[in-house]
Design a protein around this motif. Structure first.
Motif, mmCIF file in Angstrom:
data_model
loop_
_atom_site.group_PDB
_atom_site.id
_atom_site.type_symbol
_atom_site.label_atom_id
_atom_site.label_comp_id
_atom_site.label_asym_id
_atom_site.label_seq_id
_atom_site.Cartn_x
_atom_site.Cartn_y
_atom_site.Cartn_z
ATOM 1 N N VAL A 68 78.235 -30.463 6.862
ATOM 2 C CA VAL A 68 77.581 -31.661 6.330
ATOM 3 C C VAL A 68 77.275 -32.629 7.474
ATOM 4 N N TYR A 69 78.238 -32.827 8.353
ATOM 5 C CA TYR A 69 78.051 -33.753 9.472
ATOM 6 C C TYR A 69 76.908 -33.290 10.370
ATOM 7 N N GLN A 70 76.946 -32.037 10.783
ATOM 8 C CA GLN A 70 75.934 -31.508 11.696
ATOM 9 C C GLN A 70 74.538 -31.538 11.085
ATOM 10 N N GLN A 71 74.452 -31.310 9.801
ATOM 11 C CA GLN A 71 73.162 -31.247 9.135
ATOM 12 C C GLN A 71 72.556 -32.626 8.909
ATOM 13 N N HIS A 72 73.376 -33.625 8.631
ATOM 14 C CA HIS A 72 72.838 -34.904 8.178
ATOM 15 C C HIS A 72 72.947 -36.058 9.177
ATOM 16 N N PHE A 73 73.841 -35.967 10.145
ATOM 17 C CA PHE A 73 73.966 -37.062 11.106
ATOM 18 C C PHE A 73 72.678 -37.316 11.890
ATOM 19 N N PRO A 74 71.974 -36.279 12.370
ATOM 20 C CA PRO A 74 70.755 -36.556 13.142
ATOM 21 C C PRO A 74 69.710 -37.377 12.384
ATOM 22 N N VAL A 75 69.600 -37.169 11.090
ATOM 23 C CA VAL A 75 68.623 -37.913 10.293
ATOM 24 C C VAL A 75 69.028 -39.385 10.205
ATOM 25 N N VAL A 76 70.291 -39.627 9.916
ATOM 26 C CA VAL A 76 70.785 -41.000 9.822
ATOM 27 C C VAL A 76 70.700 -41.682 11.191
ATOM 28 N N LYS A 77 71.066 -40.969 12.219
ATOM 29 C CA LYS A 77 70.994 -41.525 13.586
ATOM 30 C C LYS A 77 69.562 -41.929 13.923
ATOM 31 N N GLY A 78 68.592 -41.060 13.621
ATOM 32 C CA GLY A 78 67.187 -41.376 13.897
ATOM 33 C C GLY A 78 66.731 -42.610 13.151
ATOM 34 N N TRP A 79 67.127 -42.733 11.891
ATOM 35 C CA TRP A 79 66.747 -43.896 11.098
ATOM 36 C C TRP A 79 67.355 -45.167 11.684
ATOM 37 N N MET A 80 68.640 -45.085 12.054
ATOM 38 C CA MET A 80 69.317 -46.279 12.572
ATOM 39 C C MET A 80 68.745 -46.725 13.909
ATOM 40 N N ILE A 81 68.383 -45.788 14.754
ATOM 41 C CA ILE A 81 67.788 -46.147 16.044
ATOM 42 C C ILE A 81 66.449 -46.837 15.813
ATOM 43 N N LYS A 82 65.664 -46.368 14.848
ATOM 44 C CA LYS A 82 64.392 -47.017 14.511
ATOM 45 C C LYS A 82 64.608 -48.439 14.003
ATOM 46 N N GLY A 99 69.493 -50.027 15.851
ATOM 47 C CA GLY A 99 70.894 -49.698 16.107
ATOM 48 C C GLY A 99 71.029 -48.763 17.299
ATOM 49 N N SER A 100 72.235 -48.578 17.725
ATOM 50 C CA SER A 100 72.529 -47.663 18.832
ATOM 51 C C SER A 100 73.104 -46.366 18.276
ATOM 52 N N ALA A 118 75.264 -45.799 14.853
ATOM 53 C CA ALA A 118 74.973 -44.726 13.907
ATOM 54 C C ALA A 118 76.215 -43.876 13.656
ATOM 55 N N ALA A 119 76.950 -43.572 14.703
ATOM 56 C CA ALA A 119 78.166 -42.760 14.558
ATOM 57 C C ALA A 119 79.194 -43.486 13.698
ATOM 58 N N ASP A 120 79.357 -44.779 13.921
ATOM 59 C CA ASP A 120 80.316 -45.573 13.138
ATOM 60 C C ASP A 120 79.912 -45.639 11.664
ATOM 61 N N ILE A 121 78.658 -45.956 11.420
ATOM 62 C CA ILE A 121 78.171 -46.076 10.044
ATOM 63 C C ILE A 121 78.247 -44.728 9.336
ATOM 64 N N PHE A 122 77.835 -43.662 10.036
ATOM 65 C CA PHE A 122 77.856 -42.345 9.404
ATOM 66 C C PHE A 122 79.280 -41.914 9.100
#
Length: 88
Positions: free
Chosen positions: A26-40, A43-44, A48-52
Motif C-alpha cells: 500500500v505504501y509503495q503504491q500510493h505514497f508517490p501520488v500523495v508526494k507529487g500532490w503535496m509538492i505541487k 510541501g516538501s 509528504a512523508a509525515d502526512i502520508f
C-alpha cells in the motif's frame, strides 16, 4: 470497480492482521501520488512523508474496525485523508 474494492478490502484485512507485506505494498503504491500532490501544493518530501504516515495510521485504525467497509479505492481514501491533514 467492485472487484477492485474486494481486492483492496483483502489488503486492508491483511494490514489489520499485521501483514507487513500488505502495508508495504500500500505504501509503495500510493505514497508517490500523495508526494507529487503535496509538492505541487508547496510541501516538501519530508512534509509528504509525515502526512502520508499519519494517513496510513488512520487507514490502519480503520482496518482494525470490523464494521469499516471501504467504498473507494485505498488510493482515493489515502489521498482524501492526506488532503484533510495537509489543509488542517
Amino acid at each position: 470497480m467492485q472487484g477492485v474494492i474486494n481486492i483492496e478490502q483483502q489488503l486492508l484485512t491483511a494490514m489489520a492482521a499485521g501483514d507487513h507485506k500488505a502495508t508495504n505494498q500500500v505504501y509503495q503504491q500510493h505514497f508517490p501520488v500523495v508526494k507529487g500532490w503535496m509538492i505541487k501544493k508547496g510541501g516538501s518530501v519530508a512534509d509528504a512523508a509525515d502526512i502520508f504516515q499519519e494517513a496510513m495510521v488512520v487507514l490502519y485504525g480503520k482496518a482494525q474496525d470490523r464494521d469499516f467497509r471501504l467504498t473507494s479505492t485505498i488510493g482515493t481514501y489515502l489521498m482524501a485523508v492526506s488532503k484533510h491533514l495537509w489543509y488542517k
